[in-house]
Design an enzyme around this catalytic site. Structure first.
Site, short mmCIF file in Angstrom:
data_model
loop_
_atom_site.label_atom_id
_atom_site.label_comp_id
_atom_site.label_asym_id
_atom_site.label_seq_id
_atom_site.Cartn_x
_atom_site.Cartn_y
_atom_site.Cartn_z
N LYS A 178 -60.50 -8.47 21.51
CA LYS A 178 -61.38 -7.50 20.85
C LYS A 178 -62.57 -7.13 21.74
CE LYS A 178 -62.34 -10.16 17.25
NZ LYS A 178 -61.64 -11.43 17.58
N ARG A 220 -58.77 -20.13 29.74
CA ARG A 220 -60.16 -19.68 29.76
C ARG A 220 -61.11 -20.89 29.73
NH1 ARG A 220 -62.07 -15.25 25.37
NH2 ARG A 220 -62.43 -17.01 24.00
N ARG A 241 -61.09 -22.70 15.06
CA ARG A 241 -61.41 -21.27 14.95
C ARG A 241 -60.22 -20.50 14.37
NH1 ARG A 241 -63.08 -20.01 20.90
NH2 ARG A 241 -63.66 -17.92 20.19
N ARG A 250 -66.31 -22.80 28.14
CA ARG A 250 -67.02 -22.49 26.89
C ARG A 250 -66.65 -23.54 25.84
NH1 ARG A 250 -66.18 -16.60 24.01
NH2 ARG A 250 -66.18 -17.53 21.93
N ARG A 257 -66.06 -11.22 9.02
CA ARG A 257 -65.10 -12.32 9.11
C ARG A 257 -64.85 -12.97 7.77
NH1 ARG A 257 -66.25 -13.65 14.91
NH2 ARG A 257 -64.99 -15.41 15.60
P1 AMP Z 1 -66.60 -15.05 18.66
O1 AMP Z 1 -67.10 -14.92 20.04
O2 AMP Z 1 -66.60 -13.76 17.88
O3 AMP Z 1 -65.28 -15.74 18.56
O4 AMP Z 1 -67.65 -15.98 17.89
C1 AMP Z 1 -67.97 -17.28 18.34
C2 AMP Z 1 -68.49 -18.10 17.18
O5 AMP Z 1 -69.66 -17.50 16.62
C3 AMP Z 1 -67.54 -18.24 15.99
O6 AMP Z 1 -66.59 -19.26 16.16
C4 AMP Z 1 -68.53 -18.55 14.87
O7 AMP Z 1 -69.01 -19.87 14.92
C5 AMP Z 1 -69.68 -17.63 15.21
N1 AMP Z 1 -69.49 -16.27 14.63
C6 AMP Z 1 -69.34 -15.10 15.30
N2 AMP Z 1 -69.23 -14.07 14.46
C7 AMP Z 1 -69.27 -14.59 13.21
C8 AMP Z 1 -69.17 -14.04 11.90
N3 AMP Z 1 -68.99 -12.72 11.71
N4 AMP Z 1 -69.26 -14.89 10.84
C9 AMP Z 1 -69.46 -16.21 11.01
N5 AMP Z 1 -69.54 -16.81 12.21
C10 AMP Z 1 -69.45 -16.00 13.31
#
Ligand code: AMP
Length: 188
Positions: free
Chosen positions: A13, A127, A144, A133, A88
Site C-alpha cells: 500500500k 524486509r 499484525r 523493523r 483499520r
Molecule cells: P503500518 O505501517 O500501517 O503497518 O502500521 C504499523 C503499526 O502502527 C500497526 O501495526 C499498528 O500498531 C499501528 N497502526 C497504524 N495504523 C493504525 C490504525 N489505523 N489503527 C490502529 N493501529 C494502527
C-alpha cells in the site's frame, strides 16, 4: 478524490501511495508513518504507542482518528487523499465517514490489494533481515496479520455493500499494480 488503499500489512500500500503522490499530487495519509514519526520525535504520543506497535497490535481508534483529523485540517486544498493503513476498524471507518461528511466529502473509492499471506510472510522476513523493523519480526508480523484478519478484514464487506470496493491482484509487480490502480482512478 478520497481513496482508501486497503490490504494487509506489507501488501504494498505504501509503495503505491507514494507513486500516486508523485503522479497525481495526492496527499498520502499513512497512520503507520505518522506513528513512526511520533516515535522518532520522542513525543509523549510516540512513547505511548511504541510497545503496542512493536508487539504487532493496533493502537487505539481514538489516537489514529485524531491523527487523521489533524492532517485533514492541515491540507484543506489537497487534490485528493490516499488513506494508507487507515481505517483499520469499523469505528475508524465510521469516524472517517463522519469527518469527510463534515467537509462535504466522502470516501470515493476503496482499492483492495489481494495478496497471499504466505508470500507476505516471506516478503516481510526478508524486509526484517534487511531493515530490522521491530514489528516485522516473524512473531509480531503474525500478530499484525491476526489483527488484520479479525479487526480490519470485516471492512471489505462494508465497502463492498456501499459499492465502493474494487479488488486487484496485489501479488503482481509494482508497475502492474500501479497501472491497475490508475485505470480505476481514471474511471472516477
Ligand atoms: P503500518 O505501517 O500501517 O503497518 O502500521 C504499523 C503499526 O502502527 C500497526 O501495526 C499498528 O500498531 C499501528 N497502526 C497504524 N495504523 C493504525 C490504525 N489505523 N489503527 C490502529 N493501529 C494502527
Amino acid at each position: 478524490m478520497n481513496l482508501i488503499l486497503f490490504g494487509p500489512p506489507a501488501a504494498g500500500k505504501g509503495t503505491q501511495a507514494k507513486k500516486l503522490v508523485a503522479e497525481r499530487g495526492f496527499v498520502q495519509l499513512s497512520t503507520g508513518d505518522m506513528l513512526r514519526a511520533a516515535r522518532s520525535s520522542g513525543s509523549d504520543l510516540g512513547k505511548k504507542v511504541a510497545e503496542i506497535m512493536d508487539s504487532g497490535s493496533l493502537v487505539s481508534d481514538e489516537i489514529v482518528i485524531a491523527l487523521i483529523e489533524d492532517q485533514l485540517d492541515r491540507n484543506p486544498k489537497a487534490a485528493g487523499f490516499i488513506f494508507d493503513g487507515f481505517p483499520r476498524t469499523i469505528p475508524q471507518a465510521k469516524a472517517l465517514d463522519d469527518s469527510l461528511a463534515g467537509r462535504g466529502q466522502k470516501v470515493d473509492a476503496v482499492i483492495r490489494l489481494k495478496v497471499d499471506e504466505n508470500a507476505l510472510i516471506a516478503r516481510v522476513t526478508k524486509r526484517f533481515e534487511a531493515e530490522g523493523r521491530a514489528d516485522d519480526n516473524p512473531e509480531a508480523f503474525k500478530k499484525r496479520l491476526v489483527a488484520y484478519n479479525s479487526q480490519t478484514a470485516p471492512l471489505v464487506e462494508v465497502y463492498k455493500g456501499q459499492g465502493k470496493l474494487t479488488e486487484i491482484d496485489g501479488m503482481a509487480d509494482v508497475a502492474t499494480v500501479a497501472s491497475s490502480i490508475s485505470a480505476i482512478l481514471d474511471r472516477h
